[in-house]
Design a protein around this motif. Structure first.
Motif, PDB file in Angstrom:
ATOM      1  N   VAL A   1     -42.498 -53.744 -83.113  1.00  0.00           N
ATOM      2  CA  VAL A   1     -42.639 -52.138 -82.994  1.00  0.00           C
ATOM      3  C   VAL A   1     -43.943 -52.036 -82.210  1.00  0.00           C
ATOM      4  O   VAL A   1     -45.203 -52.086 -83.331  1.00  0.00           O
ATOM      5  CB  VAL A   1     -42.201 -51.639 -84.684  1.00  0.00           C
ATOM      6  CG1 VAL A   1     -40.841 -51.473 -84.468  1.00  0.00           C
ATOM      7  CG2 VAL A   1     -42.971 -52.227 -85.922  1.00  0.00           C
TER       8      VAL A   1
ATOM      9  N   ALA B   1     -40.416 -51.680 -79.184  1.00  0.00           N
ATOM     10  CA  ALA B   1     -40.299 -50.405 -79.328  1.00  0.00           C
ATOM     11  C   ALA B   1     -41.330 -49.928 -78.646  1.00  0.00           C
ATOM     12  O   ALA B   1     -43.009 -50.234 -79.268  1.00  0.00           O
ATOM     13  CB  ALA B   1     -40.251 -50.125 -80.607  1.00  0.00           C
TER      14      ALA B   1
ATOM     15  N   GLY C   1     -39.284 -45.772 -78.859  1.00  0.00           N
ATOM     16  CA  GLY C   1     -39.495 -45.800 -80.432  1.00  0.00           C
ATOM     17  C   GLY C   1     -39.214 -44.633 -80.932  1.00  0.00           C
ATOM     18  O   GLY C   1     -38.868 -43.634 -80.551  1.00  0.00           O
TER      19      GLY C   1
ATOM     20  N   SER D   1     -38.150 -46.878 -85.165  1.00  0.00           N
ATOM     21  CA  SER D   1     -38.075 -48.338 -84.224  1.00  0.00           C
ATOM     22  C   SER D   1     -37.666 -48.758 -83.709  1.00  0.00           C
ATOM     23  O   SER D   1     -37.198 -49.995 -83.070  1.00  0.00           O
ATOM     24  CB  SER D   1     -40.113 -48.146 -83.712  1.00  0.00           C
ATOM     25  OG  SER D   1     -40.635 -46.655 -83.483  1.00  0.00           O
TER      26      SER D   1
ATOM     27  N   ALA E   1     -35.393 -50.918 -81.445  1.00  0.00           N
ATOM     28  CA  ALA E   1     -35.010 -52.236 -81.113  1.00  0.00           C
ATOM     29  C   ALA E   1     -34.335 -53.245 -81.238  1.00  0.00           C
ATOM     30  O   ALA E   1     -33.140 -53.403 -80.523  1.00  0.00           O
ATOM     31  CB  ALA E   1     -36.980 -52.751 -81.369  1.00  0.00           C
TER      32      ALA E   1
END
Ligand code: C5P
Length: 274
Positions: free
Chosen positions: A7, A51, A69, A76, A80
């Motif tokens: 992330v 993301a 995201g 996020s 993903a």
């Protein structure tokens, strides 16, 4: 087999860089690339999904898949995961922790497999005494039993079915989650910690950025840094010297305040290039 989700969609405003935190330069490369490198060394990882903030999908390193995201960290993660290939094991990692080592990822995956639990999270024992305050925000109400306290980091490794179930929560619940393991806990799943190390810092402030750069420089050099010296990306050590933000090395020398290294490398005492 495992898929890894990084992330990196936070704006990182506390860093004050003007660009998304994950793309800020750290020892000559975008911060995100250090985590991707570690994950590439983990044999069981077959895919890395990143993301990113809207408008920054070109920041996805080569060989990874970029997705936009969400408004919160857990959204996020959900975005993903929705893009990732089928795999029983899902690794979630914050791009803001560029120092996570391949061994840490491997240890968490091994513990998930060994224990049969729903999630394994990297964490360190708390060294400070932790107190809880009352609603006034100042009066101490309790001193917590330190031997049972762990400070939690990423990576966090999940069984995919458990993570999918946990992320199927209302947006308000996802917004309240500061990590994904809490979402597993609230759905009754079993979460275990695996011991991490203090070097796996989260980069939040400009000071963290400098500390991370120092730690990464040591790692790039295989742990051997010249006394008083620093390391360029790729591992070249400037004997007795320093490295400019962005990685330029002044041979044998220092770096001007602000980081400029003149061609030839010499920096006059006080910092001006000559
Ligand atoms: O803001 P914080 O440092 O807690 O973010 C932790 C991680 O979550 C960072 O790597 C950040 O890029 C990521 N994040 C995200 N999407 C958001 C908010 C944070 O991917 N909406």
């Amino acid at each position: 087999m495992a898929v890894a989700l990084i992330v990196a969609a936070g704006r990182g405003e506390r860093l004050g860089s003007g660009s998304p935190k994950a793309l800020v330069t750290l020892l000559g490369r975008p911060m995100l690339h250090w985590s991707v490198d570690s994950l590439r060394s983990v044999g069981t990882v077959t895919q890395i999904v990143v993301a990113l903030p809207d408008g920054h999908l070109d920041g996805a390193p080569e060989g990874t898949i970029g997705v936009v995201g969400g408004a919160t960290r857990s959204e996020s993660v959900r975005a993903a995961l929705a893009t990732a290939d089928a795999a029983d094991v899902v690794i979630v990692h914050d791009a803001a922790r560029p120092l996570a080592s391949p061994e840490l990822f491997e240890r968490a995956i091994a513990e998930l497999e060994r224990s049969g639990c729903d999630a394994v999270i990297a964490a360190v024992r708390v060294a400070d005494t932790i107190k809880e305050v009352a609603d006034d925000g100042r009066t101490v109400r309790a001193t917590l039993e330190r031997s049972r306290l762990w400070a939690v980091q990423t990576p966090q490794v999940f069984r995919r079915t458990a993570l999918e179930r946990a992320l199927a929560a209302p947006a308000a619940v996802l917004a309240a989650a500061t990590d994904d393991a809490w979402l597993i806990e609230r759905t009754g799943g079993v979460v275990r910690v695996t011991e991490s190390d203090q070097a796996n810092i989260k980069v939040t402030s400009p000071t963290d950025l400098r500390v991370a750069e120092l730690l990464l420089a040591e790692r790039v050099a295989g742990g051997a840094v010249a006394p008083g010296g620093a390391v360029a990306p790729g591992g070249a050590v400037a004997p007795g010297g320093a490295v400019a933000p962005g990685g330029a090395v002044a041979p044998g020398g220092a770096v001007a305040p602000g980081g400029a290294v003149p061609p030839g490398g010499a920096v006059a005492p006080g910092g001006a290039g000559r």
